[in-house]
Scaffold this active site. Structure first.
Site, mmCIF file in Angstrom:
data_model
loop_
_atom_site.group_PDB
_atom_site.id
_atom_site.type_symbol
_atom_site.label_atom_id
_atom_site.label_comp_id
_atom_site.label_asym_id
_atom_site.label_seq_id
_atom_site.Cartn_x
_atom_site.Cartn_y
_atom_site.Cartn_z
ATOM 1 N N ASP A 11 0.857 -1.195 0.000
ATOM 2 C CA ASP A 11 0.000 0.000 0.000
ATOM 3 C C ASP A 11 0.888 1.239 0.000
ATOM 4 O O ASP A 11 1.654 1.464 0.936
ATOM 5 C CB ASP A 11 -0.890 -0.021 1.243
ATOM 6 C CG ASP A 11 -1.935 1.089 1.230
ATOM 7 O OD1 ASP A 11 -2.055 1.782 0.200
ATOM 8 O OD2 ASP A 11 -2.629 1.261 2.251
ATOM 9 N N ASP A 114 -2.884 2.110 -6.303
ATOM 10 C CA ASP A 114 -1.783 2.205 -5.349
ATOM 11 C C ASP A 114 -1.717 1.023 -4.377
ATOM 12 O O ASP A 114 -1.060 1.102 -3.341
ATOM 13 C CB ASP A 114 -1.887 3.508 -4.559
ATOM 14 C CG ASP A 114 -3.181 3.606 -3.756
ATOM 15 O OD1 ASP A 114 -4.131 2.876 -4.072
ATOM 16 O OD2 ASP A 114 -3.238 4.420 -2.814
ATOM 17 N N GLU A 115 -2.393 -0.067 -4.702
ATOM 18 C CA GLU A 115 -2.390 -1.240 -3.837
ATOM 19 C C GLU A 115 -2.257 -2.513 -4.662
ATOM 20 O O GLU A 115 -2.764 -2.598 -5.781
ATOM 21 C CB GLU A 115 -3.690 -1.348 -3.041
ATOM 22 C CG GLU A 115 -3.939 -0.265 -2.032
ATOM 23 C CD GLU A 115 -5.262 -0.489 -1.322
ATOM 24 O OE1 GLU A 115 -5.354 -1.389 -0.460
ATOM 25 O OE2 GLU A 115 -6.233 0.219 -1.655
#
Length: 426
Positions: A11, A114-115
């Site tokens: 993350d 973004d993960e």
């Protein structure tokens, strides 16, 4: 010997702001690092994009939160330095991140921009123990890409995601089964993945305030309050149970989808149904334009607090009909939405096949045949004279929350669709 399951959740810390900072420093090494001052990535305050998309750690100390209006954030922190978003830059850095992660395992699920989840079960022996390997990945991302991440280490996706949300930034955390009582159960119920504000209020109303209390509760007592499927799911989550595999998301060419961020929060069915109709207009038109049909419809929602849910259904027979897509999408939304205010709604058609090989339904009514012919005629007229030449009456109101064909510029930009009713390119 059977491999023990091992999942990493990566993350990015304050992704948009971190990537914006890295980009600016790459362009000018003397530039101010936005991460060191109270700053935020936002947008045009006159529109829905006038919200805080990401904030720096110094801004967080002033109480600035992701998702709040910029006007409100500036009241809390008058000196807040706000920059507009640049999604092309963010996509670039997201791609760099995913390429780096692929050095560690081929089994990657990109969960969002973004993960990502990494199934390390079959490759961890190549790198060392999980803790050391996770820290090597974290340090390498910082050294090579210039931004920081949190990494959760666990035996399944749920626990890995919970672990990555522990203390930030730039840290690794474990959450194995024997650590659940100490690390997860004391947390407030709101911290459990997939528990929104509405569910939180219902659970606290019956005295459940922590994840541990939810795990200890008889699931049969939860079903009348939360619904059977949802009650079972979050009770399993509270117990650390998540059988879902790390799986690559469906390739874009295997489905036709559209979503829209709403200009205001929506909490009533009538307005939500209007949005669904707008989305189904473009999804249906794209199916017909490509001469394909779908056998499955999925509705996705994101609430005001950025929690995402989705439900899908298999159709009685494959279709490219806007009307059929819309009817099924409405039914799905009505079944699983608890009226928590929404800021994004999406529709996706999947299980795609060529319409030339579709099975003719023996139970197709004369009315549905006429509806198909009507939709194809509308497509032809719009193709010749512009998408806006024909609109459904429900979209003629001046205060309609969405355009009659959502994201038409993006999704209906075929060469035949040359001009809208104002004579401008679409």
């Amino acid at each position: 010997m059977e491999q023990s399951p091992l999942v990493f959740h990566i993350d990015v810390n304050s992704a948009f702001l971190s990537w914006e900072s890295v980009y600016r420093l790459t362009e000018d090494p003397e530039a101010l690092d936005l991460r060191t001052i109270p700053s935020a990535v936002g947008g045009d305050a006159a529109s829905r994009h006038g919200i805080v998309l990401a904030k720096s750690t110094p801004a967080k100390k002033y109480g600035v939160t992701t998702g709040e209006p910029l006007v409100q954030a500036l009241r809390k922190c008058p000196g807040l330095y706000v920059v507009p978003s640049r999604f092309d830059v963010y996509i670039h850095y997201s791609t760099l991140l995913m390429n780096l992660l692929s050095d560690y395992t081929p089994d990657i699920e990109k969960f969002s921009i973004d993960e990502a989840f990494l199934d390390m079960s079959s490759t961890i022996h190549l790198f060392g123990d999980p803790w050391t390997t996770a820290n090597q990945i974290r340090e390498r991302i910082c050294r090579e890409l210039g931004f920081t991440v949190n990494i959760g280490i666990a035996p399944n996706k749920l626990l890995a995601k919970m672990a990555s949300d522990f203390r930030k930034p730039d840290m690794c955390h474990t959450l194995f089964l024997d650590e659940i009582p100490e690390k997860m159960w004391p947390l407030p119920i709101r911290e459990l993945f997939f528990v929104g504000r509405s569910a939180q209020n219902k659970l606290e109303g019956i005295g459940i305030h922590t994840i541990g209390q939810l795990a200890a509760c008889n699931v049969e007592l939860l079903k009348p309050i939360l619904g059977e499927k949802y009650a079972i799911q979050i009770h399993d989550y509270a117990c650390g149970i998540d059988p879902s595999p790390v799986a690559e998301r469906e390739p874009i060419n295997k489905g036709y989808g559209n979503s829209t961020t709403l200009s205001r929060d929506v909490d009533d069915l009538d307005t939500a149904f209007t949005v669904l109709l707008s989305l189904c207009e473009t999804v249906g038109a794209r199916l017909r334009a490509d001469h394909v049909i779908c056998d499955c419809v999925c509705v996705e929602i994101k609430d005001w607090d950025f929690h995402v849910q989705s439900h899908q259904t298999t159709l009685n027979s494959p279709t490219d009909s806007t009307t059929v897509l819309y009817e099924n999408a409405c039914r799905l939304l009505k079944e699983f939405w608890d009226r928590t205010p929404l800021r994004l709604i999406g529709v996706r058609a999947t299980k795609i096949s060529d319409d030339e090989f579709s099975q003719i339904s023996l139970f197709e009514s004369e009315q549905s045949k006429k509806m198909k012919e009507m939709e194809k005629a509308v497509d032809q007229i719009r193709s010749k004279f512009g998408t806006d030449i024909i609109k459904r009456a429900s979209f003629l109101k001046k205060d309609s929350i969405v355009d009659h064909a959502a994201s038409k510029q993006k999704h209906l930009s075929h060469s035949a669709l040359k001009e809208d009713d104002k004579g401008t390119k679409i």
